[in-house]
Design a protein around this motif. Structure first.
Motif, short mmCIF file in Angstrom:
data_model
loop_
_atom_site.label_atom_id
_atom_site.label_comp_id
_atom_site.label_asym_id
_atom_site.label_seq_id
_atom_site.Cartn_x
_atom_site.Cartn_y
_atom_site.Cartn_z
N GLY A 214 0.83 -1.20 0.00
CA GLY A 214 0.00 0.00 0.00
C GLY A 214 0.87 1.25 0.00
O GLY A 214 2.06 1.20 0.31
N SER A 215 0.29 2.35 -0.35
CA SER A 215 1.01 3.62 -0.28
C SER A 215 1.15 4.05 1.16
O SER A 215 0.57 3.45 2.08
CB SER A 215 0.23 4.69 -1.06
OG SER A 215 -1.04 4.90 -0.44
N GLU A 220 -1.23 4.69 6.63
CA GLU A 220 -1.77 5.60 7.64
C GLU A 220 -3.25 5.31 7.88
O GLU A 220 -3.71 5.28 9.04
CB GLU A 220 -1.61 7.06 7.18
CG GLU A 220 -0.20 7.59 7.31
CD GLU A 220 -0.12 9.07 6.96
OE1 GLU A 220 -1.18 9.76 7.03
OE2 GLU A 220 0.97 9.54 6.61
N ARG A 221 -4.00 5.11 6.79
CA ARG A 221 -5.43 4.84 6.93
C ARG A 221 -5.66 3.54 7.70
O ARG A 221 -6.54 3.48 8.56
CB ARG A 221 -6.08 4.77 5.55
CG ARG A 221 -7.59 4.57 5.61
CD ARG A 221 -8.26 4.76 4.27
NE ARG A 221 -7.77 3.82 3.27
CZ ARG A 221 -7.01 4.13 2.24
NH1 ARG A 221 -6.63 5.39 2.06
NH2 ARG A 221 -6.61 3.23 1.37
N LEU A 230 0.49 6.38 14.83
CA LEU A 230 1.28 6.37 13.60
C LEU A 230 2.76 6.17 13.88
O LEU A 230 3.49 5.64 13.04
CB LEU A 230 1.05 7.67 12.83
CG LEU A 230 -0.39 7.92 12.35
CD1 LEU A 230 -0.46 9.23 11.58
CD2 LEU A 230 -0.87 6.77 11.49
N HIS A 231 3.24 6.59 15.06
CA HIS A 231 4.66 6.53 15.35
C HIS A 231 5.08 5.21 16.00
O HIS A 231 6.26 4.96 16.22
CB HIS A 231 5.06 7.68 16.27
CG HIS A 231 4.48 7.53 17.65
ND1 HIS A 231 3.16 7.84 17.95
CD2 HIS A 231 5.03 7.07 18.83
CE1 HIS A 231 2.93 7.60 19.22
NE2 HIS A 231 4.03 7.14 19.78
N ALA A 232 4.12 4.34 16.33
CA ALA A 232 4.43 3.12 17.08
C ALA A 232 5.12 2.08 16.21
O ALA A 232 4.95 2.04 14.98
CB ALA A 232 3.15 2.53 17.67
N VAL A 310 -5.24 -7.77 4.56
CA VAL A 310 -4.19 -7.02 3.85
C VAL A 310 -3.94 -5.68 4.53
O VAL A 310 -2.79 -5.20 4.57
CB VAL A 310 -4.57 -6.84 2.36
CG1 VAL A 310 -5.78 -5.96 2.19
CG2 VAL A 310 -3.39 -6.30 1.58
N SER A 311 -4.97 -5.07 5.10
CA SER A 311 -4.77 -3.80 5.82
C SER A 311 -3.93 -4.01 7.07
O SER A 311 -3.11 -3.15 7.43
CB SER A 311 -6.12 -3.18 6.20
OG SER A 311 -6.82 -2.78 5.05
N LEU A 312 -4.12 -5.16 7.74
CA LEU A 312 -3.29 -5.47 8.91
C LEU A 312 -1.83 -5.61 8.52
O LEU A 312 -0.93 -5.10 9.20
CB LEU A 312 -3.77 -6.77 9.56
CG LEU A 312 -4.87 -6.70 10.61
CD1 LEU A 312 -5.10 -8.08 11.21
CD2 LEU A 312 -4.53 -5.72 11.71
N TYR A 313 -1.57 -6.34 7.43
CA TYR A 313 -0.19 -6.49 6.97
C TYR A 313 0.45 -5.14 6.67
O TYR A 313 1.60 -4.88 7.02
CB TYR A 313 -0.14 -7.36 5.71
CG TYR A 313 -0.42 -8.83 5.93
CD1 TYR A 313 0.16 -9.53 6.98
CD2 TYR A 313 -1.25 -9.53 5.06
CE1 TYR A 313 -0.09 -10.88 7.17
CE2 TYR A 313 -1.50 -10.89 5.24
CZ TYR A 313 -0.92 -11.56 6.29
OH TYR A 313 -1.16 -12.89 6.47
#
Length: 434
Positions: A214-215, A220-221, A230-232, A310-313
Motif C-alpha cells: 500500500g502507499s 496511515e489509513r 502512527l509513530h508506534a 491485507v490492511s493489517l499487513y
C-alpha cells in the motif's frame, strides 16, 4: 475402467474432510490448508478442470452443493453431527464420509479421473475411493504427525500413534504425493519410507492481486482504522492460536524488548482464534499477556477475511511467524506480497518462503531473547527494514497459484497415464500394502 488417454483437463474429486475451503482461516481447524485448497481449485477450474471439493457438513444452512465458481463446486457431506464433534473424533466418521461421497457421485452419475486428498483423514477416504473407482490417488499431507512430534512446543500435546499409522498407509498406497518443499519430501522418505520417485515438489502460491503493497497513505489509513498510533513500532502475528504456531514466543519476546527499553513505543497485534490444543485453554495467550504485564502493548484481534487482513499487513512494521512447524508458511508469503518484512522461525518451508537477509530474517530456535534481538534489531534499523519491504513483493511474486495449479495438472495427468498404461491391475494400483 480407466481412460486410455489422459484428459488434459480432468474431472477431479478433491477431498477435504475435516475443514471446508470456505471457512475463515485463523480459527478452528481452518488455516493455510483452506487457503491452498480454495486457490488451487479455483485455478484448476479456470484451466478447464471440473473440480468437486468434498467436505464434511458442519451446519444445515450450508446446503449440499455450493456452486462456487465455473467448473468448481463444494459438496457438503453429512457425516456425524453438524456441531460438537471434536477433530480428534473425526476418525469415527471416515466410513460415513466415504459413504456420503459415494452416494453423491452415484446419484449424480459422476465418473472422476483422479482423486486429490488433503490431510491424513481425507487420505484414508481417498485410499478407499481410489480402489472402488479405479482411478489414481494424489495426496497432499500439509502436515505430518511424525514431524510435528519432533517439533512440539513446550506443554503441547503429541499427535497419536494412530495418525502416524494412517499416514504410513497413505504413503504406501497413494499413486503420487505432493509436497511444498524438498525438506518435506525428505521427511516423507525418512519418517515413512516413502518412494521418492512418487513425490512431487510443488510450492504454493500467493494472491498478489489481493496482497499488495500500500502507499504511505494506505498505511496511515490502516493504522487509523485500527486505532494504532502512527509513530508506534507494530509487530503482527496472524494464525491459529495454539502453541504450535508460537504466539507465546512473540509475547515473551515483546516483554523482553520492553524490559530492555520500557519507553519503546511497541505494539504487538495477535490476529487469530483458538485451534487445536489451544481449544483446551482458549484464553491461554490472553492470560500470558496479562502475566507478562504487556497491558496496552498486546492487542488481540479476531480472524479477518483477506480484504481486511491485507490492511493489517500494511499497518505492521514486521510480521512474526514463530511457528514450531510449518510445511510452507502462507502468512509469511502474504505479508511479503503486501510489502512487510517477516521475522520467521527457521523451520520447515519458512526457509523457502522467506529470503533470509533480503525480505526478512530467519531465527534459529524459539528463545524469546533471540527473537527480541531479531525483531528489535529490524525495528531499530529503518534503512534495512525499508530495503526488505521493497524487496519482499518481488520475492512473493515468484510464487503464483496459477503455477501451482499447472504443476498439479501435470501430476494428475501423469498419474492417469501411468494407471492407464498398466490397466490398473498391477500391485501398485490394485490395493498396495496394508
Amino acid at each position: 475402467m480407466a481412460p486410455t488417454t489422459p484428459p488434459t483437463a480432468p474431472r477431479v474429486a478433491v477431498l477435504s474432510m475435516h475443514t471446508s475451503p470456505l471457512e475463515q482461516p485463523g480459527t478452528g481447524d481452518a488455516g493455510g490448508m483452506n487457503v491452498y485448497i480454495l486457490h488451487t481449485c479455483l485455478e484448476l477450474a479456470r484451466a478447464g478442470a471440473r473440480v468437486d471439493v468434498y467436505t464434511r457438513a458442519t451446519r444445515p444452512s450450508q446446503g449440499e452443493v455450493v456452486e462456487y465458481a465455473p467448473n468448481m463446486r463444494i459438496i457438503n457431506v453429512v457425516a456425524g453431527p453438524y456441531e460438537g464433534l471434536a477433530k480428534a473424533e473425526l476418525p469415527t466418521q471416515l466410513a460415513a464420509f466415504a459413504g456420503g461421497v459415494l452416494a453423491f457421485a452415484r446419484r449424480e452419475g459422476l465418473a472422476y479421473d483422479v482423486i486429490h486428498s488433503h490431510y491424513w483423514l481425507s487420505g484414508q477416504v481417498g485410499w478407499l475411493l481410489r480402489d472402488l473407482w479405479r482411478v489414481p490417488l494424489v495426496h497432499t499431507a500439509h502436515t505430518l504427525g511424525a514431524v510435528k512430534n519432533q517439533a512440539l512446543a513446550e506443554g503441547d500435546r503429541a499427535e497419536p500413534e494412530s495418525r502416524r499409522i494412517c499416514e504410513q498407509q497413505i504413503a504406501d498406497n497413494a499413486d503420487s504425493m505432493v509436497v511444498n518443499t524438498e525438506e518435506e519430501r525428505a521427511a516423507l522418505v525418512d519418517h515413512y519410507d516413502a518412494d521418492a520417485t512418487r513425490i512431487e515438489v510443488i510450492p504454493p502460491g500467493v494472491d498478489v492481486e489481493m496482497y499488495s503493497p500500500g502507499s504511505d497513505r494506505a498505511t496511515e489509513r490502516a493504522r487509523r482504522e485500527l486505532g494504532i498510533p502512527l509513530h508506534a513500532d507494530i509487530v503482527l502475528f496472524v494464525g491459529r492460536l495454539q502453541r504450535l504456531k508460537g504466539p507465546q514466543v512473540l509475547l515473551r519476546a515483546t516483554a523482553e524488548l520492553l524490559r530492555r527499553d520500557p519507553c519503546r513505543p511497541l505494539g504487538t497485534l495477535i490476529c487469530g482464534g483458538p485451534s487445536g490444543t489451544g481449544l483446551d485453554r482458549p484464553d491461554e495467550f490472553l492470560d500470558l499477556a496479562a502475566e507478562l504485564g504487556l497491558g496496552a502493548h498486546a492487542r488481540f484481534l479476531p480472524p479477518r477475511p483477506p480484504g481486511e487482513l491485507v490492511s493489517l499487513y500494511r499497518a505492521a512494521d514486521v510480521v512474526a511467524v514463530p511457528s514450531h512447524n510449518e510445511s510452507f508458511g502462507l502468512v509469511a508469503m502474504e505479508a511479503q506480497a503486501a510489502g512487510t518484512p517477516v521475522v520467521a522461525a527457521k523451520v520447515g518451508g519458512l526457509a523457502v518462503a522467506v529470503a533470509d537477509g533480503v525480505t526478512g530474517l530467519l531465527v534459529e530456535g524459539h528463545d524469546p531473547a533471540r527473537w527480541a534481538d531479531a525483531i528489535g534489531g529490524l525495528l531499530d534499523d529503518d534503512a534495512r527494514r525499508l530495503e526488505m519491504a521493497a524487496a519482499a513483493p518481488a520475492h512473493a511474486a515468484g510464487f503464483s497459484w496459477r503455477a501451482t495449479a499447472e504443476a498439479l495438472l501435470g501430476v494428475y495427468n501423469r498419474a492417469i497415464a501411468d494407471r492407464a498404461a498398466c490397466g490398473g491391475d498391477c500391485p501398485r494400483h490394485g490395493g498396495g500394502r496394508i
